[in-house]
Write a protein that holds these residues in place. Structure first.
Motif, short mmCIF file in Angstrom:
data_model
loop_
_atom_site.label_atom_id
_atom_site.label_comp_id
_atom_site.label_asym_id
_atom_site.label_seq_id
_atom_site.Cartn_x
_atom_site.Cartn_y
_atom_site.Cartn_z
N LEU A 307 5.30 2.56 -1.18
CA LEU A 307 4.35 2.37 -0.73
C LEU A 307 3.98 3.19 -2.96
N PRO A 308 4.61 1.83 -3.16
CA PRO A 308 5.01 2.79 -4.85
C PRO A 308 2.96 2.97 -5.42
N SER A 309 2.10 1.55 -5.58
CA SER A 309 0.73 2.41 -5.86
C SER A 309 -0.37 3.22 -5.16
N VAL A 310 0.23 3.47 -3.78
CA VAL A 310 -1.04 4.51 -2.67
C VAL A 310 -1.62 5.82 -4.07
N PRO A 311 -0.26 6.36 -4.81
CA PRO A 311 -0.89 6.92 -5.71
C PRO A 311 -2.11 6.86 -6.31
N ALA A 312 -2.56 5.80 -7.00
CA ALA A 312 -3.47 5.26 -7.81
C ALA A 312 -4.55 4.83 -7.15
N ALA A 313 -5.14 5.06 -5.45
CA ALA A 313 -5.40 4.37 -4.62
C ALA A 313 -6.70 5.43 -4.90
N LEU A 314 -6.74 7.20 -5.22
CA LEU A 314 -7.95 7.79 -5.05
C LEU A 314 -8.10 7.56 -6.75
N PRO A 315 -8.36 7.78 -7.02
CA PRO A 315 -8.83 6.77 -8.74
C PRO A 315 -9.26 5.56 -8.52
N VAL A 316 -8.93 4.78 -8.02
CA VAL A 316 -9.31 2.98 -7.60
C VAL A 316 -10.83 3.55 -6.00
N TYR A 317 -10.76 3.99 -5.45
CA TYR A 317 -11.62 4.45 -4.64
C TYR A 317 -12.44 4.93 -5.45
N ARG A 394 -1.14 -5.69 -1.01
CA ARG A 394 0.11 -6.22 -1.38
C ARG A 394 1.17 -5.40 -0.61
N GLU A 395 1.24 -3.73 -1.40
CA GLU A 395 1.83 -2.84 -0.05
C GLU A 395 2.41 -2.94 0.65
N PHE A 396 0.61 -2.74 1.64
CA PHE A 396 0.20 -2.44 2.91
C PHE A 396 0.75 -3.75 3.35
N ALA A 397 1.12 -5.25 2.62
CA ALA A 397 1.38 -6.48 4.18
C ALA A 397 3.09 -6.18 3.77
N ALA A 398 3.31 -6.18 2.79
CA ALA A 398 4.35 -6.02 2.30
C ALA A 398 5.63 -5.07 3.82
N THR A 435 -6.37 9.19 3.26
CA THR A 435 -7.51 8.25 4.25
C THR A 435 -7.72 6.91 3.12
N ILE A 436 -7.51 7.48 2.33
CA ILE A 436 -8.32 6.52 1.57
C ILE A 436 -7.29 4.98 1.17
N PRO A 437 -6.29 5.29 1.01
CA PRO A 437 -5.54 4.35 0.25
C PRO A 437 -5.85 3.32 1.65
N VAL A 438 -5.87 3.14 3.22
CA VAL A 438 -6.36 2.37 4.07
C VAL A 438 -7.64 1.34 4.12
N ASN A 439 -8.68 2.31 3.55
CA ASN A 439 -9.79 1.19 3.38
C ASN A 439 -10.04 0.81 1.95
N ILE A 440 -8.66 0.96 1.07
CA ILE A 440 -8.87 0.65 -0.07
C ILE A 440 -8.20 -1.33 0.38
N ALA A 441 -7.16 -0.78 1.07
CA ALA A 441 -6.16 -2.57 1.99
C ALA A 441 -7.27 -2.99 2.77
N GLY A 442 -7.41 -2.04 3.90
CA GLY A 442 -8.20 -3.02 4.65
C GLY A 442 -7.55 -2.37 5.95
N ALA B 53 -11.93 -7.27 -4.13
CA ALA B 53 -13.22 -7.78 -3.90
C ALA B 53 -13.53 -6.86 -2.47
N GLN B 54 -13.35 -7.89 -1.36
CA GLN B 54 -12.76 -6.77 0.15
C GLN B 54 -11.93 -7.89 0.65
N SER B 55 -11.77 -7.10 1.39
CA SER B 55 -10.12 -7.15 1.94
C SER B 55 -9.65 -8.08 2.88
N PHE B 56 -11.22 -9.18 3.89
CA PHE B 56 -10.92 -9.97 4.76
C PHE B 56 -10.80 -11.12 3.95
N ASP B 57 -9.92 -11.87 3.80
CA ASP B 57 -10.38 -13.34 2.76
C ASP B 57 -11.68 -14.38 3.77
N LEU B 58 -12.62 -14.30 3.18
CA LEU B 58 -14.02 -14.78 4.43
C LEU B 58 -14.61 -15.88 3.21
#
Lengths: 498, 95
Positions: A307-317, A394-398, A435-442, B53-58
């Motif tokens: 998941l190559p973009s995961v290292p960016a999760a911290l600044p994204v968060y 997208r990377e998590f979904a893939a 843990t943060i990357p998971v909240n970013i992805a949902g 903007a958020q992760s579940f598309d509603l």
């Protein structure tokens, strides 16, 4: 040989699903169980400081009402079970502080939906647990009510922000508690305290009445000592809520019924980006051993996941969460509720109310967010972060197109000493790398106990596809049954009540 | 990118948070370190990538337009720090 009835104190040591059986067979009353919980929680408080408010009177009234229900047979799975609630969740008429001087004395006029559901189910609320102020932190040291201590080593932090909820479950004060997880605030303290913690899929659980920090990231979820209990509590709080427009109209499965599938055939990925530089060797060893257990029990383990973009999760968060926080916390103006300073003019009064009402970490995040959203910086920070967020999703979904689960360490380190990182914000933020990357992805994720490093618990993180909580719980249950790590308890556990 | 004291004071003003001079100096140092860490994002190519903007598309969640009872005034005023009869008391907004 005679079978002696267990004393309430011994029943309190059991997981909640066993407590429920004892309640239903009239081996114990909710009042006796609640009295045992209150006595133990009180006795442990001088060492742990896990609670901001203990609600003895209300709890005993709720216990008596639960006993009446138990006698009439009108029971829900959690009827009569003592529970701790993070003091970020609004409880009607009971002081709710977010561990902030800003909200000292604040009594909500509503229950949050999650608490209302548990009230309806007949659960017993023993008190409001300590946290980092407004859920901003990873150690529960940023609390206006003092730090919480880790039951495995009282000199160390329990993790955070839901440190009080994790510590009281690890110490046996209650079998279940609720936390919130915006960047790891359930999973990281669960890992550091050696218990189970689950962050549900974004939208799985209503956020109505939960004091807002970062609305696009946070979820309420359970702490427990095993997966079966986590399933029980998640089932009781999940579901769409007309009061929360971001809650998902997705049916809630019977999590308990789906616990028993075992590990065989699960397609497990091990993404290398989570095995970060600076990770403690003892943590790495415990996590590697856990992956081997999955493999030995029939899971198909793939180590080529990336998941190559995961290292960016911290600044994204740390752009998105403070931006949302700076907007959410704009409501604290010292007018309708909350702390109010005395000054000559309206603006001075507002600035002083906020300057003194908020603690250092909260102010830091408000500034970060205000800066990221301000004219000239919006595109460079906030918009850019939102776009990188898309890459991470997208990377998590893939990854989940060909895997059922991802396994990672939950925290790169075991519980650290109180005071060690409190003045170094960046070092504190790095705790949440996994843990943060998971909240970013949902996505949903859990931490489960997977061994020890230098005598302190290590957490294994299980990440699932959107709304795949049943898969997480099934894997957690099977792993727990095989390894029995969930049965290991700190010397501090229980026993402190007379 | 290091911040200046004036920039920190400007941000604090926008956020309506009062800061002492000590706090300004500490905030400048700590925020600068964190902002430096954000530069990692520049190495990611987001050309043509839409923002999340958020992760579940509603989208456009609606409810029926029905009236509900509001909480009564005394309940709402009970949490206000300064009350004058049935009103919340504030400093003069206009001089």
């Amino acid at each position: 040989m005679t079978t002696e009835a267990l004393r309430p104190d011994a029943i309190l040591d059991l997981p909640a699903h066993e407590q429920a059986k004892q309640l239903r067979s009239s081996a114990v009353t909710s009042r006796a169980l609640t009295e045992a919980a209150l006595a133990r929680v009180r006795a442990q408080e001088t060492s742990l400081n896990a609670y901001i408010t203990i609600t003895d009177t209300e709890a005993l009234e709720q216990a008596d009402a639960a006993d009446a229900r138990l006698r009439s047979g009108n029971v829900a799975p959690l009827t009569g079970i003592p529970i701790g609630v993070k003091d970020l969740l609004s409880t009607k008429g009971v002081e709710t502080t977010a561990a902030s001087n800003m909200l000292r004395g604040f009594k909500p006029i509503i229950d949050c939906t999650v608490v209302a559901k548990l009230r309806e189910a007949g659960a017993v609320f023993v008190g409001k647990t300590n946290l980092d102020e407004f859920a901003m932190g990873s150690s529960t040291e940023h609390s206006a009510y003092g730090a919480t201590h880790n039951p495995w080593d009282l000199e160390r932090v329990p993790g955070g922000s839901s440190g009080g909820s994790a510590a009281t479950v690890a110490a046996g004060g209650v079998a279940l508690s609720l936390g919130t997880d915006t960047g790891g605030s359930i999973r990281q303290p669960a890992a550091l305290c050696g218990i189970v913690g689950l962050k549900p899929t974004y939208g799985r659980v209503s956020r109505f009445g939960v004091i807002a920090f970062a609305s696009s990231l946070e979820q309420v979820g359970p702490f427990a000592r095993d997966a079966e209990d986590a399933a029980l509590l998640l089932g009781a709080i999940a579901g769409v809520d007309p009061q929360d427009a971001t809650s998902a109209p997705v049916p809630v499965p019977d999590y308990t019924a789906l616990l028993f599938g075992g590990l065989a055939g699960l397609r497990v990925g091990v993404p290398r980006e989570f095995f970060v530089d600076g990770m403690e060797p003892g943590v790495r060893d415990a996590v590697e051993a856990a992956i081997k257990v999955f493999e030995d029990n029939g899971a198909i383990v793939d180590r080529d996941v990336t998941l190559p973009s995961v290292p960016a999760a911290l600044p994204v968060y740390y752009i998105i969460a403070p931006s949302e926080a700076s907007a959410n916390l704009a409501r604290y103006d010292g007018v309708k509720y909350g702390y109010r300073a005395e000054a000559e003019t309206m603006w001075d009064e507002m600035e002083q109310s906020r300057g003194r009402g908020f603690g250092a970490e909260v102010k830091r995040r408000i500034f970060l967010g205000t800066y990221a959203l301000s004219a000239g910086y919006y595109d460079a920070y906030y918009l850019k972060a939102q776009k990188v967020r898309t890459l991470i999703r997208r990377e998590f979904a893939a990854a989940f197109a060909s895997h059922d689960l991802l396994l990672t360490p939950c925290s790169p380190n075991v519980a650290f000493k109180l005071g060690e990182k409190v003045d170094d914000p960046l070092a504190m933020y790095l705790n949440d790398l996994c843990t943060i990357p998971v909240n970013i992805a949902g996505n949903p994720a859990m931490s489960i106990p997977c061994g020890f490093a230098e005598g302190l618990p290590v957490g294994l993180q299980l990440i699932g596809d959107m709304f795949s909580e049943p898969t997480l719980l099934r894997a957690a249950h099977a792993y727990g049954e095989i390894t029995k790590f969930q049965e290991r308890r700190p010397a501090f556990f229980g026993g402190h009540s007379s | 990118m290091p911040l200046t004291d004036d920039e920190v004071r400007h941000i604090a003003r926008l956020a309506r948070v009062g800061l002492s001079d000590d706090e300004v100096a500490r905030a400048r140092e700590q925020l600068s370190t964190i902002l430096e860490h954000f530069e990692l994002l520049n190495s990611y190519d987001v050309e043509g990538v839409p923002p999340t903007a958020q992760s579940f598309d509603l989208a456009n969640v609606e409810r029926d337009d029905v009236s509900r009872e509001s909480p009564d005034r005394d309940t709402l005023l009970a949490n206000a720090p300064r009350v004058d009869g049935p009103y919340v008391r504030v400093r003069a907004v206009l001089e």
